[in-house]
Enzyme design. Sequence first.
Site, PDB file in Angstrom:
ATOM      1  N   ASP A 261       0.853  -1.183   0.000  1.00 52.43           N
ATOM      2  CA  ASP A 261       0.000   0.000   0.000  1.00 52.43           C
ATOM      3  C   ASP A 261       0.896   1.242   0.000  1.00 52.43           C
ATOM      4  O   ASP A 261       2.114   1.150   0.103  1.00 52.43           O
ATOM      5  CB  ASP A 261      -0.924  -0.012   1.225  1.00 52.43           C
ATOM      6  CG  ASP A 261      -2.229   0.722   0.973  1.00 52.43           C
ATOM      7  OD1 ASP A 261      -2.261   1.605   0.094  1.00 52.43           O
ATOM      8  OD2 ASP A 261      -3.223   0.429   1.670  1.00 52.43           O
ATOM      9  N   GLU A 461      -9.804   7.053   4.182  1.00 55.00           N
ATOM     10  CA  GLU A 461      -8.977   6.450   5.222  1.00 55.00           C
ATOM     11  C   GLU A 461      -8.344   7.495   6.127  1.00 55.00           C
ATOM     12  O   GLU A 461      -8.104   8.619   5.723  1.00 55.00           O
ATOM     13  CB  GLU A 461      -7.893   5.597   4.572  1.00 55.00           C
ATOM     14  CG  GLU A 461      -7.034   6.352   3.561  1.00 55.00           C
ATOM     15  CD  GLU A 461      -6.194   5.407   2.738  1.00 55.00           C
ATOM     16  OE1 GLU A 461      -5.529   4.542   3.311  1.00 55.00           O
ATOM     17  OE2 GLU A 461      -6.211   5.537   1.502  1.00 55.00           O
TER      18      GLU A 461
END
Length: 590
Positions: A261, A461
Amino acid sequence: MNLEEKVGQIIQADIASITPEDLHHYPLGSILSGGTSGPNGNDYSPPKDWLALADAFHDANRARGGTYIPLLWGTDAVHGHNNIIGATIFPHSISLGAARDPDLMRQIGQVTAREVAITGEDWTFAPAVSVARDDHWGRTYESYSEDPEIVALYARAFVEGLQGRAGSPGFLRNGHVLATAKHFLGDGGTHGGKDQGDARVSEEELRDVHNPGYVAALEAGVQTVMASYSSWQGRKMHGNRDLLTGILKERMGFDGFVVGDWNGHAQLPGCSKTSCPQAVNAGVDMLMAPDGWKELYANTLAQVKAGQIAMDRVDDAVRRILRVKLRAGLMELPRPSERPEAGEFTVLGSPDHRALARRAVRESLVLLKNDGGLLPLSPRQRVLVAGNGADDIGKQSGGWTVTWQGTGTRNENFPNGQSIYAGIKDAVERHGGSADLAVDGSYASRPDVAIVVFGEDPYAETKGDRKTTAYHVLNGKDLELLQRLKSDGVKLVSVFLSGRPLWVNPEINASDAFVAAWLPGTEGGGVADVLFATGDGRVAHDFQGRLSFSWPKVPDQVVNRGDPSYNPLFPYGYGLTYAEPKELGELVEN
């Protein structure tokens, strides 16, 4: 391939920090466009600019010399091709989980893949197969359900829609793109619902609750898996060789590649965004290094030469990446603008794609309350439409919409979209009714009914984590509006926009009818389709949505299907319909 070319394959840079000219000197294997990265530094770039940039990177990679390996471009097309102006924006995953319709998911995957291919990208970082277990988590809306049953069912269908059916002639060919199952493993099970936190769960729970989506995705032929920022029992996933290599690759037989990520490797002890042999050794095959890629490339090259990363591990990572590129047929493809589907910009947000998105909205709405049978409404009435979500396409679409957090957009940024208010106005004016918009709920002439659209503002997020799931604590003005209209004696329908179930007992009590609309995307007309009857009073579309998440009975309750003391306000699977009416009555508010 020489060593420099091999190391280049395992580095991925963001388009905000790399230019096509850089590829003349750095043989990278992949680029991405993050949530805040558009061509020429513009999140609102038109589709043609995206395709032109894809051509520029392809041409530069071709001209570099040495061994030609096609470049992969990854993007976060998580609810449609959501970074692109004019694309079809579907409801978020939490909405779709309520629809319980895998065939719908497969079709959404097909449409998303086609629209991605139009602008020249090869790969989407979707689906998230997270099983969100604590609604404080800001990424709950990226999860289909708190239960792995729906997650596994949808993972298979969506991967097949994006990539085509594994083994079929159309697999990863015209109009299909690579899919990613993410975030491996346990991202939805972190303690306290903390983003990038620690999943303090047993191995059995990790396997039985959080892993089934990956099993289904692998069976459907998913080609990439993204490692999670989160930890399991204190150990960061980007460095967990036991799970990335031992379980995913060896025991589960995954032969695609693992991508990290966004600078996820930098969170490992002893690592930074520019140096992390530990992640490669653990089993991350491609390091997502958006802004530190030059230094990471140089350091990784030096670490391989020094033996800190074994040559066998490099070869394994590169072999996996090449395998995926070959399966996708990239070696034979011309420049992006010359590929099938590319440049067909009129297909972005086309009528048939929008019709599918509108169907998805209808199927995902969950009716929590309908006391007195107020719904469906007659379209011949005078309707007041209020609330700050009524005429805001960005708010109804949520995070990961044009921008990373989904903030800062205006309705004109969605040329192929429709707000919930606009959909209501269309529905009633066709039959002689009227719809007046007043965000603050004010009116000169008393309406027959008020529809108030309110809820969470967009977030993604990190910024979406909540300290409390009691909605009114952070959003008290919405409750004041509802109570004022109720005190005026106005019949009231609440349409609640949220990325998770929240404690809204006071808001429900103030409403005659209450609809959980989740984050429906750009087709606001789908809400009106279900709220209103036909001109002659028949049900046009009944509610079909059923909760894929348990609804909390008290503030900050963490409750999931299968808990030993399961006691939600509305259980998993709950959802009223016109065909089977039920009175809710007054709820406890303290």
